[in-house]
Design a protein around this motif. Sequence first.
Motif, PDB file in Angstrom:
ATOM      1  N   LYS A  46       0.828  -1.208   0.000  1.00  0.00           N
ATOM      2  CA  LYS A  46       0.000   0.000   0.000  1.00  0.00           C
ATOM      3  C   LYS A  46       0.867   1.265   0.000  1.00  0.00           C
ATOM      4  CE  LYS A  46      -3.532  -2.669   0.159  1.00  0.00           C
ATOM      5  NZ  LYS A  46      -4.247  -2.953  -1.111  1.00  0.00           N
ATOM      6  N   LEU A  47       1.448   1.578  -1.158  1.00  0.00           N
ATOM      7  CA  LEU A  47       2.201   2.811  -1.322  1.00  0.00           C
ATOM      8  C   LEU A  47       1.414   3.766  -2.221  1.00  0.00           C
ATOM      9  CD1 LEU A  47       5.831   1.434  -1.886  1.00  0.00           C
ATOM     10  CD2 LEU A  47       4.729   2.071   0.262  1.00  0.00           C
ATOM     11  N   GLU A  48       1.753   5.038  -2.155  1.00  0.00           N
ATOM     12  CA  GLU A  48       1.081   6.044  -2.975  1.00  0.00           C
ATOM     13  C   GLU A  48       1.566   5.932  -4.419  1.00  0.00           C
ATOM     14  OE1 GLU A  48      -1.231   8.388  -4.575  1.00  0.00           O
ATOM     15  OE2 GLU A  48      -1.485   8.156  -2.393  1.00  0.00           O
ATOM     16  N   THR A  49       0.658   5.613  -5.317  1.00  0.00           N
ATOM     17  CA  THR A  49       1.026   5.399  -6.722  1.00  0.00           C
ATOM     18  C   THR A  49       0.309   6.346  -7.677  1.00  0.00           C
ATOM     19  OG1 THR A  49      -0.718   3.733  -7.021  1.00  0.00           O
ATOM     20  CG2 THR A  49       1.438   2.952  -6.262  1.00  0.00           C
ATOM     21  N   MET A  50      -0.555   7.225  -7.162  1.00  0.00           N
ATOM     22  CA  MET A  50      -1.419   8.026  -8.025  1.00  0.00           C
ATOM     23  C   MET A  50      -0.630   8.866  -9.024  1.00  0.00           C
ATOM     24  SD  MET A  50      -4.445   8.622  -8.968  1.00  0.00           S
ATOM     25  CE  MET A  50      -5.347   7.843  -7.624  1.00  0.00           C
ATOM     26  N   ASP A  51       0.413   9.563  -8.566  1.00  0.00           N
ATOM     27  CA  ASP A  51       1.183  10.431  -9.462  1.00  0.00           C
ATOM     28  C   ASP A  51       1.822   9.626 -10.592  1.00  0.00           C
ATOM     29  OD1 ASP A  51       0.519  12.608  -7.964  1.00  0.00           O
ATOM     30  OD2 ASP A  51       2.408  12.689  -6.851  1.00  0.00           O
ATOM     31  N   THR A  52       2.389   8.469 -10.247  1.00  0.00           N
ATOM     32  CA  THR A  52       3.038   7.640 -11.266  1.00  0.00           C
ATOM     33  C   THR A  52       2.018   7.066 -12.235  1.00  0.00           C
ATOM     34  OG1 THR A  52       4.749   7.053  -9.657  1.00  0.00           O
ATOM     35  CG2 THR A  52       4.580   5.672 -11.615  1.00  0.00           C
ATOM     36  N   VAL A  53       0.876   6.637 -11.710  1.00  0.00           N
ATOM     37  CA  VAL A  53      -0.181   6.096 -12.586  1.00  0.00           C
ATOM     38  C   VAL A  53      -0.647   7.159 -13.572  1.00  0.00           C
ATOM     39  CG1 VAL A  53      -2.573   5.285 -12.631  1.00  0.00           C
ATOM     40  CG2 VAL A  53      -0.950   4.316 -10.983  1.00  0.00           C
ATOM     41  N   LYS A  54      -0.788   8.400 -13.102  1.00  0.00           N
ATOM     42  CA  LYS A  54      -1.204   9.487 -14.002  1.00  0.00           C
ATOM     43  C   LYS A  54      -0.168   9.720 -15.102  1.00  0.00           C
ATOM     44  CE  LYS A  54      -4.135  12.059 -10.765  1.00  0.00           C
ATOM     45  NZ  LYS A  54      -4.303  13.324  -9.987  1.00  0.00           N
TER      46      LYS A  54
ATOM     47  N   ALA B 153      -0.784   9.223 -19.026  1.00  0.00           N
ATOM     48  CA  ALA B 153      -0.504  10.310 -19.971  1.00  0.00           C
ATOM     49  C   ALA B 153       0.274   9.806 -21.178  1.00  0.00           C
ATOM     50  CB  ALA B 153       0.274  11.421 -19.267  1.00  0.00           C
ATOM     51  N   LEU B 154       1.093   8.770 -20.965  1.00  0.00           N
ATOM     52  CA  LEU B 154       1.837   8.192 -22.084  1.00  0.00           C
ATOM     53  C   LEU B 154       0.910   7.539 -23.100  1.00  0.00           C
ATOM     54  CD1 LEU B 154       4.754   6.439 -20.125  1.00  0.00           C
ATOM     55  CD2 LEU B 154       4.857   8.623 -21.336  1.00  0.00           C
ATOM     56  N   LEU B 155      -0.269   7.131 -22.624  1.00  0.00           N
ATOM     57  CA  LEU B 155      -1.211   6.439 -23.500  1.00  0.00           C
ATOM     58  C   LEU B 155      -2.130   7.397 -24.242  1.00  0.00           C
ATOM     59  CD1 LEU B 155      -2.171   3.569 -21.039  1.00  0.00           C
ATOM     60  CD2 LEU B 155      -0.923   3.305 -23.184  1.00  0.00           C
ATOM     61  N   GLN B 156      -2.105   8.658 -23.881  1.00  0.00           N
ATOM     62  CA  GLN B 156      -2.985   9.626 -24.534  1.00  0.00           C
ATOM     63  C   GLN B 156      -2.524   9.878 -25.968  1.00  0.00           C
ATOM     64  OE1 GLN B 156      -2.983  13.063 -22.048  1.00  0.00           O
ATOM     65  NE2 GLN B 156      -4.272  12.127 -20.468  1.00  0.00           N
ATOM     66  N   GLY B 157      -3.495  10.182 -26.798  1.00  0.00           N
ATOM     67  CA  GLY B 157      -3.165  10.413 -28.200  1.00  0.00           C
ATOM     68  C   GLY B 157      -3.919   9.483 -29.113  1.00  0.00           C
ATOM     69  N   GLY B 158      -5.030   8.922 -28.606  1.00  0.00           N
ATOM     70  CA  GLY B 158      -5.868   8.130 -29.482  1.00  0.00           C
ATOM     71  C   GLY B 158      -5.972   6.676 -29.085  1.00  0.00           C
ATOM     72  N   GLN B 159      -4.865   6.108 -28.544  1.00  0.00           N
ATOM     73  CA  GLN B 159      -4.936   4.702 -28.193  1.00  0.00           C
ATOM     74  C   GLN B 159      -5.677   4.529 -26.891  1.00  0.00           C
ATOM     75  OE1 GLN B 159      -2.261   6.535 -28.109  1.00  0.00           O
ATOM     76  NE2 GLN B 159      -0.750   5.840 -26.615  1.00  0.00           N
ATOM     77  N   GLN B 160      -6.352   3.410 -26.773  1.00  0.00           N
ATOM     78  CA  GLN B 160      -7.076   3.078 -25.567  1.00  0.00           C
ATOM     79  C   GLN B 160      -6.418   1.872 -24.933  1.00  0.00           C
ATOM     80  OE1 GLN B 160     -10.895   2.392 -27.333  1.00  0.00           O
ATOM     81  NE2 GLN B 160     -11.647   4.396 -26.768  1.00  0.00           N
ATOM     82  N   GLU B 161      -6.865   1.545 -23.741  1.00  0.00           N
ATOM     83  CA  GLU B 161      -6.315   0.375 -23.083  1.00  0.00           C
ATOM     84  C   GLU B 161      -6.661  -0.866 -23.886  1.00  0.00           C
ATOM     85  OE1 GLU B 161      -7.202  -0.020 -19.027  1.00  0.00           O
ATOM     86  OE2 GLU B 161      -6.340   1.907 -18.473  1.00  0.00           O
ATOM     87  N   THR B 162      -5.838  -1.886 -23.737  1.00  0.00           N
ATOM     88  CA  THR B 162      -5.951  -3.082 -24.550  1.00  0.00           C
ATOM     89  C   THR B 162      -7.335  -3.704 -24.477  1.00  0.00           C
ATOM     90  OG1 THR B 162      -3.629  -3.529 -24.092  1.00  0.00           O
ATOM     91  CG2 THR B 162      -4.910  -5.338 -24.982  1.00  0.00           C
ATOM     92  N   ASN B 163      -7.868  -3.800 -23.266  1.00  0.00           N
ATOM     93  CA  ASN B 163      -9.157  -4.466 -23.128  1.00  0.00           C
ATOM     94  C   ASN B 163     -10.270  -3.658 -23.784  1.00  0.00           C
ATOM     95  OD1 ASN B 163      -8.613  -2.600 -20.908  1.00  0.00           O
ATOM     96  ND2 ASN B 163     -10.635  -3.191 -20.147  1.00  0.00           N
TER      97      ASN B 163
END
Length: 684
Positions: A110-118, A122-132
């Motif tokens: 249970k560590l703080e991961t919110m900033d890293t997840v964001k 952000a790397l995925l932005q630009g049209g692509q969506q998550e795989t599922n």
Amino acid sequence: MDMSQYLGVFIDEAREHLQNLNDKLMELEEKKEDPELINSIFRSAHTLKGSSGQMGFSTMMELTHTMENVFDALRHQKATVNSNMVDVLLEALDLLESMVDSIEQGGNDKLETMDTVKKLQALLQGGQQETNEAQPAAKIAGSSPADFGLSYTEYDQAVIEQALSQNLHVFETEVTLRKDCVLKAARALMVSNALEDIGNIIESQPSTEDIEKETFDEAFIYVVVTDQDEATIQERIMNISEIERVAVSSVQSSFQKNEGTNELKKKKQVDQAAGSSENHAKKPVAKTIRVNLDRLDHLLNLFEEMIIDRSRLEKISSALENQDLKESVGMLKRVSDQLQETILNLRMEPVEQVFNRFPRMVRSLSKELDKKVNLVITGAETELDRTVIDEIGDPLMHMIRNSMDHGIEHPDVREKIGKNPEGTLALRAYHSGNHVFIEIEDDGAGINREKVLKKAVEKGIVSAESAQSLTDKDIYHLLFESGFSTADKISDISGRGVGLDVVESKIHSLSGTVEVDSATGKGTKFTVKLPLTLSIINAMLVQTGKEIYAIPITSIAETALERQVKVQTLNRRRVMNYRDRIVPLIDLNDYLNVSAADVNEVAGNGDEISRSIVLVRHGDKIVGTVADKLLGYQDIVIKPLGNYLKDVRGFSGATILGDGQVALILDCQELIDVQKKKTFKQNA
């Protein structure tokens, strides 16, 4: 089900996957479009996500899942690799490593991961969506594989066509679990791992996320590209417990699946249900087992006690004229020697696990120092005792930082003097005799001899008079003096007068040596020499007065009788000529404050003792130690002196002899350092 019994295995495997991810990410920055590399990264992240989910570490699973989405976007060419992406992914790896550390110490993830997840999102932005989200609508978890409606995206079709053109096979592998299977996702992960050992999974149905969440009944499909045949795939999967059936169908093209697929599936299911695999010979598999390090240490301790008892038996055998006893002791020695080699080999580990941390460090320092540096690693497979492996990382780190900061010039400076703007830093390891050598060499500016000498005189490390007689190696070695620094300004990397003195102290504690060689304008090389093992060594036993001492054989250059050597007095010091060089002599009776009465008692009736000289070396320095008697060579077990004797200088440990007597092990580096300090003092 209690998963705590699997915690140790999970931690070990998690560290392996994190190290693989770290290594591959560093490689990815250079090979941005390597599909095999990207697939390897994706598989490690995918496996880590699944195993952390099964262990109940949801925060770790969610962070790894977000990373996996980035890797999947790379696989499907919906994102491109850049420096920022690698920075964010490495930041996520740091978080995952902190989670594993916390779990290992009895905590949780249970560590703080919110900033890293964001940042990852952000790397995925630009049209692509998550795989599922990008899967065709027909791909929804159902009650049986027939309900899945497996279809292929254009990317999948291109991959299949390319695989078929390279004479590879593409198989839809349909797996049905037993109805009483408890951990369905875990079984699916084991199937996935088995398939990835022999090929690449390019598609699954239902989606990997649905499989991991166990949102399916008993069946799922993996589409795998491989050079193996159907029988091999079936055999590997059926070796996994709680598998009901396996059906493998060949994909002939990305648009037309093989005719008669249903008939083939039925046939395969019947074959597997009947257990028909006799016609397929099993391939040999390398077998390994994980062993707790404490068990190896306990095994070594027991063997060390046996070595001590063996020495006692050898002494008794030599005193008794019994041929049968001598033969038995000789056989015991041969067998125990082989056992010793086997046990010590169990403790050997490749230096790769230490070297693996440095590419990332060099990358970070290159950015911080605004330098271009190419790290070249060779000999990472070289093995060292685990005790040395655990301790050598920090000294190597200090030397690499020194080379990065002081050695390699800025790109514009290198260009002006005709060098490649990108500097090269070589990290090498290799065996030689009973030692391992590790070299750190840069192609930078080299060491400014005069600047080092001037600083040493200013700090009072050497006198102005003695400075004139120092060799280049002597001067370069002054860098390891406590508080010494030639940096013009203090930074976070160097200039505080700490680092290299710690390096020599640590390497010295490992019974090793470190030397420096340099050429102005061409670069600098640090050479670390380490023993293969620190537990059982061969040593020369010497007697001075009534006491017996041990000198490690790796430190001995030669032995001689004092009466056969021409001894002279130079500057009130006894010296001898050894191979055209003057070598100082240290009388162990004086060095160890042995009383004259003890010496006379050993001599007996006032007879003159035929004393011996043992020439010991440390690096390129040699001194002659004068002892009353040489008692011969013997395998000894090194025992630490303990905290209550930690401040006693001149000894590196102790050993127990065959008669139960304790013998101290002489520290040859300390002998040489004492001699060097006396020389400086006299010259001053």
